[in-house]
Structures are given as C-alpha cells and as structure tokens.
Scaffold this motif. Structure first.
Motif, mmCIF file in Angstrom:
data_model
loop_
_atom_site.group_PDB
_atom_site.id
_atom_site.type_symbol
_atom_site.label_atom_id
_atom_site.label_comp_id
_atom_site.label_asym_id
_atom_site.label_seq_id
_atom_site.Cartn_x
_atom_site.Cartn_y
_atom_site.Cartn_z
ATOM 1 N N HIS A 123 0.817 -1.218 0.000
ATOM 2 C CA HIS A 123 0.000 0.000 0.000
ATOM 3 C C HIS A 123 0.853 1.273 0.000
ATOM 4 O O HIS A 123 0.534 2.243 -0.684
ATOM 5 N N TYR A 165 2.258 1.655 -3.394
ATOM 6 C CA TYR A 165 1.181 2.117 -4.291
ATOM 7 C C TYR A 165 1.028 3.633 -4.174
ATOM 8 O O TYR A 165 0.739 4.329 -5.144
ATOM 9 N N LYS A 223 2.493 5.735 -11.260
ATOM 10 C CA LYS A 223 1.316 4.868 -11.408
ATOM 11 C C LYS A 223 1.498 3.765 -12.459
ATOM 12 O O LYS A 223 0.805 2.746 -12.430
ATOM 13 N N GLY A 263 -3.374 -2.342 -3.602
ATOM 14 C CA GLY A 263 -2.730 -1.763 -4.791
ATOM 15 C C GLY A 263 -1.979 -2.743 -5.666
ATOM 16 O O GLY A 263 -1.400 -2.340 -6.685
ATOM 17 N N LYS A 306 -9.082 -2.347 -7.059
ATOM 18 C CA LYS A 306 -7.613 -2.274 -6.894
ATOM 19 C C LYS A 306 -7.171 -0.929 -6.305
ATOM 20 O O LYS A 306 -7.520 0.128 -6.829
ATOM 21 N N GLY A 307 -6.434 -0.983 -5.217
ATOM 22 C CA GLY A 307 -5.874 0.235 -4.599
ATOM 23 C C GLY A 307 -6.891 1.066 -3.843
ATOM 24 O O GLY A 307 -6.575 2.148 -3.359
#
Ligand code: SIN
Length: 315
Positions: free
Chosen positions: A236, A239, A244, A267, A308-309
C-alpha cells in the motif's frame, strides 16, 4: 438472471496474465519437472527460481521448516544456473508469461545475468531479486543499500531493453519506502514485487531447545501467513509513492482468496504464492482462483480494477 462474468486476469504494465495468481520465485520452480508442472497448471504466469551464473548447491540442510502460520528458510539460492533456465524457456512451448528471476552474488554478476537475459526474446520479463536474505558470502543486500541501489539500477538501464521488475525486501519505515520509490520512479521499471521474506527471523523447537534450520545458526527468511500485515503495508505504501505505471506484484502471506483480495485492495496488480504453494502443491492455483471468484461474486465486483488500490481509511 444473467450471471456477470468475473474477470480475474491481470496486466502488469502491459504484460497480460490470464489469471492474476502465480508462484513466488523459490518455491517449486527450480527444476525441469517443477517448471513443467507450472506450465501445465492454471497459474497465470511462471517465475523461475532466482538464478546465478553458475549452478549452486545452496546452503547446508536442513534449510527449510514450516509451522501452522509461517515458514523459515535459508536456502542460499540453490539453482541450476542461468543457462538451464534459458534453455528451458527456449525449448518449451511457453503458454503464459514467464519471468526469469535473477539474483547475482555480486553487482557485476547481476549485470552479466541481465545482459544474457536480454538476448532471449521468449523471456517475458526479468525479476531482479535484490532481497535474498540468505547468502553467506554476501554481507550487503542491495535492497537495503539506498546509495548502491540507485547507481546499480542506473547502470542496468544503460543496456537493458527487456521488461524488468525488482523484488524488494520488506521495509519497516515509511521514509524508507518513500526513498526507494523515489529512486525507482526515475527509471523505466515495469513492476516491483513486494515483499521477499522477512530477513533474520528465528524459529525455535521448544522440546529440543534448538533452532530448526542449520545455516546461519538457525536464522532465516520468514514467510507465510504471519508476514501478511507487512506485505500489505509495503504494497500500500509503494502504491502511494510509486509512479502509477509501475505495477506492484504482491507477495507475502497469501493462503486464501480473501488474502488475494486484500493484496489487490492495497494496490497489487497480481500476486505470487510462496509458502502456501510449498505446503499445498500445484493445486493451490485452482483453489485460490475459485475462492477469489467466489468472493468477487459475493461483493458484486466484475474485475480487479473495480477495487484495486481502493483501500478505505477511517475518518
Ligand atoms: C534463497 O534461495 O535463499 C531464497 C531466495 C530469496 O529469498 O530471495
């Protein structure tokens, strides 16, 4: 009623995996038989055992031990040498992405290994392991050497043309993750895999009042369920700080579909299975796939990107 199709394929910076679940380097991926089993399994990709230039026997036995919630290992990179892994990839019909894991014993060896891997187009990507905690001849782990790692990666990208990711050790301070991420963000890295085992753990057999593995007086890398909170935290934070387009492959403490969900929520784009693959064998991929699909159906998510994330914080 029309059933929604659940898509649990993954993309690692454009590398398409038919399923987001693969093996972690080191576990049942060293020999022709191991790798053939993985080719014939439902894993979404294959990672080879971290290789050195020449074959290595690895550390003295016993060097692996597991208990209900964890494992300890000090394997010492037993592997058949880079030529074996390249020959395997060259001669077999490869039906899914294959990641060649590399872990040279020196910086120069890593350069040679990456150079060699660059000559073979059937290798999908390189996973550069900068986090093996068990090498007796090596004092420093590059993943913890913030000055060394920057210079090293800069040199690698002077010649590397292949998709390349880095397997990182666990970090325990936010500032360390931020520092490493800021370094990695400067280079065309495809992915990071986090985390490798927690280095320098100790497991004790209380009856024998003894350690359970022989190398390094019983100290080794810890894996399994017990390390999941550290894996999630690293995923995390990376992330948050990584560019990105650098994908994260989550590794650490996965033994159920729910664990995979948590890695992706933090993430990760895909996941690797280590200790649980060792415990359960090749059928683990099919079971985890079923459990993940079941959970996504229950939560009414149709793909990994839906969550996701998206970890929520308490207000
Ligand atoms: C080993 O072979 O010692 C394990 C490799 C690793 O943890 O990176």
């Amino acid at each position: 009623m029309i059933m929604k199709k659940i898509d649990i394929s993954a993309s690692i910076n454009g590398i398409k995996l038919p399923l987001c679940i693969m093996n972690a380097s080191g576990v049942l991926c060293s020999t022709d038989q191991d790798l053939s089993n993985l080719l014939n399994s439902s894993s979404g990709g294959i990672v080879t055992k971290s290789c050195t230039y020449k074959p290595r026997e690895g550390n003295i036995l016993p060097r692996y031990f597991e208990w209900n919630i964890g494992s300890i290992n000090s394997m010492g990179l037993p592997n058949l040498g880079i030529d074996f892994y390249i020959n395997f990839i060259e001669k077999k019909k490869i039906n899914k992405p294959i990641f060649l894991s590399i872990s040279g014993l020196s910086i120069e060896e890593n350069y040679s290994l990456v150079q060699k891997a660059n000559q073979y187009s059937k290798i999908t990507a390189i996973e550069l392991n900068l986090s093996c905690p068990n090498i007796l001849e090596k004092e420093k782990m590059l993943g913890y050497d913030f000055y060394g790692i920057s210079n090293f990666i800069e040199n690698i990208f002077k010649f590397n043309k292949k998709p390349l990711g880095i397997k990182l050790p666990p970090y325990f301070h936010e500032a360390h993750i931020k520092n490493i991420a800021l370094i990695l963000n400067q280079f065309p890295i495809f992915f990071v895999t986090c985390i490798n085992s927690l280095p320098n753990g100790l497991f004790i057999d209380i009856n024998k009042e003894s350690v359970v593995i022989r190398p390094k007086k019983g100290f080794g890398g810890i894996g399994g369920s017990i390390i999941k909170p550290f894996a999630l935290a690293n995923i995390h934070k990376f992330y948050t700080y990584l560019r990105k387009d650098i994908a994260i492959i989550g590794c650490g403490g996965i033994s159920s579909g729910k664990d995979i969900f948590e890695h992706i929520l933090c993430g990760a784009s895909a996941v690797q299975i280590g200790t649980q693959f060792m415990k359960e064998g090749i059928s683990v991929f099919e079971r985890l796939k079923k459990e993940l699909i079941f959970l996504l159906k229950k939560k009414n998510y149709s793909s990994l990107n839906s969550f996701k994330g998206k970890l929520k914080y308490l207000q």
